[in-house]
Design an enzyme around this catalytic site. Structure first.
Site, PDB file in Angstrom:
ATOM      1  N   LYS A  44       0.849  -1.207   0.000  1.00  0.00           N
ATOM      2  CA  LYS A  44       0.000   0.000   0.000  1.00  0.00           C
ATOM      3  C   LYS A  44       0.880   1.251   0.000  1.00  0.00           C
ATOM      4  O   LYS A  44       2.079   1.170   0.266  1.00  0.00           O
ATOM      5  CB  LYS A  44      -0.899  -0.028   1.237  1.00  0.00           C
ATOM      6  N   ARG A 139     -10.869  -0.322  14.617  1.00  0.00           N
ATOM      7  CA  ARG A 139     -10.655   0.410  13.386  1.00  0.00           C
ATOM      8  C   ARG A 139     -11.625  -0.213  12.377  1.00  0.00           C
ATOM      9  O   ARG A 139     -12.752   0.222  12.301  1.00  0.00           O
ATOM     10  CB  ARG A 139      -9.177   0.307  12.963  1.00  0.00           C
ATOM     11  N   TYR A 271      16.405  29.021  10.930  1.00  0.00           N
ATOM     12  CA  TYR A 271      15.216  29.690  11.478  1.00  0.00           C
ATOM     13  C   TYR A 271      15.148  29.515  12.986  1.00  0.00           C
ATOM     14  O   TYR A 271      15.367  28.415  13.501  1.00  0.00           O
ATOM     15  CB  TYR A 271      13.947  29.101  10.859  1.00  0.00           C
ATOM     16  N   MET A 319      12.461  24.402   4.405  1.00  0.00           N
ATOM     17  CA  MET A 319      11.667  23.745   3.359  1.00  0.00           C
ATOM     18  C   MET A 319      12.554  22.981   2.376  1.00  0.00           C
ATOM     19  O   MET A 319      12.230  21.856   1.984  1.00  0.00           O
ATOM     20  CB  MET A 319      10.824  24.779   2.602  1.00  0.00           C
TER      21      MET A 319
HETATM   22  C1  PLP Z   1      -0.506  -1.821   6.677  1.00  0.00           C
HETATM   23  C2  PLP Z   1      -1.134  -3.082   7.020  1.00  0.00           C
HETATM   24  C3  PLP Z   1      -0.351  -4.231   7.244  1.00  0.00           C
HETATM   25  C4  PLP Z   1       1.160  -4.198   7.270  1.00  0.00           C
HETATM   26  O1  PLP Z   1       1.582  -3.615   8.479  1.00  0.00           O
HETATM   27  P1  PLP Z   1       3.144  -3.519   8.850  1.00  0.00           P
HETATM   28  O2  PLP Z   1       3.145  -3.045  10.253  1.00  0.00           O
HETATM   29  O3  PLP Z   1       3.730  -2.522   7.905  1.00  0.00           O
HETATM   30  O4  PLP Z   1       3.696  -4.868   8.676  1.00  0.00           O
HETATM   31  C5  PLP Z   1      -0.998  -5.422   7.467  1.00  0.00           C
HETATM   32  N1  PLP Z   1      -2.351  -5.488   7.494  1.00  0.00           N
HETATM   33  C6  PLP Z   1      -3.128  -4.412   7.305  1.00  0.00           C
HETATM   34  C7  PLP Z   1      -4.615  -4.554   7.350  1.00  0.00           C
HETATM   35  C8  PLP Z   1      -2.558  -3.188   7.076  1.00  0.00           C
HETATM   36  O5  PLP Z   1      -3.334  -2.116   6.887  1.00  0.00           O
END
Ligand code: PLP
Length: 375
Positions: A44, A139, A271, A319
């Site tokens: 992802k 979640r 800064y 930046m």
């Molecule tokens: C992102 C995600 C993972 C992977 O998690 P990591 O901590 O990066 O291994 C696995 N399952 C779901 C549902 C996720 O959203």
């Protein structure tokens, strides 16, 4: 000339990390006489900032790829990925069903509304689904009291040729830091799904790398683990480095020095003048700032290397630039290589810690203006 900053993506590091995870699972499973789980490599967020186009060939040995953007899943098919693909948030609207169908994408089903959409859909062949339980993270997923009912509705859709139930899934909230909380989630999952058919899918990187969890999992059911961060060479654990885990950094963010200055004692930097030289010292300016994805919350002392020598950031990140201490690198010149994280530099997790965040956020926050090169 382009601005001297780039991200290098190591395909061999990605492949190495996947193989290392596979070997770890193999060893743990051989020890307790169970079958090695299948691996969904989680790609992802553009493969955690490494590029789906790089991840697909590098993870050729994975059993499947998991993501949440439909575009990324379709890109995987376009790149020739023929094995399973799983959408971790499932479908968002009725039009998504046609994409699942056309590209043979497996979908998570985590809420009633998704079942309603599926029930009203036509497909050319049944869609593979993983039914998600909320085992405590609050979640996504069906509450334990609703799970069997949801599963039953999907079984009815199976009769109608709309879905194939291939698995039961859940997600751990504290696999990185609290084995007891994780065991409670696991026990709840096993209770809520007892007797229901399908493979199990529970483990993120932290759980995949925690073999002590494994004996609690039923040995007679197929499993799919879902590692993400570890495949990119990041550690899911606060207290164990990626290096200790045998992982290699797959993303290296590097820039060059574009200016050098000698400061007298009492001169301040950047800064807010948050750093003041206690004595005469030499500093360098690197072509990397928060608009490149470097965290602005990293302050004085954050590790960095210049020409391979470890030193530290000074003052606030701006930046487009940041300043570094050249005291340990007297040979540094304009054009010297500065590694912000990755191979030859600090680990992304060290930089993240200095900025009060986690390596995940930095890896996927690399800005589009930073050119990426696969090696
Ligand atoms: C992102 C995600 C993972 C992977 O998690 P990591 O901590 O990066 O291994 C696995 N399952 C779901 C549902 C996720 O959203």
């Amino acid at each position: 000339m382009p601005r001297p900053i780039s991200a290098t993506i190591s395909l061999s590091a990605l492949t190495h990390n996947l193989a290392a995870v596979g070997r770890g699972l193999e060893a743990a499973c051989t020890r307790d006489g169970r079958k090695r789980p299948n691996i969904w490599a989680v790609i992802k967020a553009d493969a955690y900032g490494h590029g789906v186009r790089n991840a697909v060939p590098a993870f050729a040995q994975a059993d499947g790829l998991a993501m949440l953007d439909f575009d990324e899943a379709v890109l995987c098919r376009d790149l020739g990925w023929a094995k399973p693909l799983l959408l971790l948030e499932g479908l968002f609207e009725p039009a998504d069903v046609a994409v699942l169908d056309r590209y043979r994408l497996a979908s998570t089903v985590h809420c009633r509304e998704q079942i309603d959409i599926l029930a009203a859909s036509k497909v050319s062949r049944p869609l593979d689904v993983f039914v998600k339980l909320n085992s405590g993270m609050n979640r996504l997923g069906f509450a334990p009291g609703q799970y069997r009912d949801a599963f039953g509705r999907l079984q009815a859709l199976h009769e109608r040729g709309i879905v194939n139930i291939v698995g039961k899934m859940s997600h751990f909230a504290r696999a990185d830091d609290d084995p007891e909380a994780t065991s409670r989630q696991l026990a709840l999952f096993l209770e809520a799904t007892r007797g229901l058919p399908g493979a199990l899918s529970l483990c993120n990187s932290a759980a995949t790398l925690t073999p002590t969890l494994w004996p609690a999992l039923p040995a007679d059911q197929d499993q799919w683990v879902r590692p993400g961060i570890c495949l990119y060479g990041g550690s899911p654990f606060g207290g164990r480095s990626a290096q200790e885990l045998g992982l290699l950094p797959a993303q290296t963010l590097a820039a060059k020095l574009i200016s050098i200055a000698d400061l007298p004692a009492g001169a301040s930097v950047g800064y807010g003048y948050t750093f003041t030289a206690p004595a005469g010292m030499r500093i360098g300016v690197a072509a990397c700032g928060y608009a490149d994805g470097y965290p602005r919350h990293a302050g004085t002392g954050t590790p960095v290397t210049v020409d391979g020598v470890r030193t530290r950031l000074l003052g606030r990140v701006s930046m487009d630039m940041l300043m570094v201490d050249l005291t340990p690198v007297p040979q540094a010149r304009v054009g010297s290589r500065v590694v912000l994280w990755g191979e030859g530099g600090p680990s992304v997790d060290e930089v993240a810690r200095a900025a009060g965040t986690i390596g995940y956020e930095l890896l996927c926050a690399i800005a589009p203006r930073v050119p990426k090169f696969a090696v």
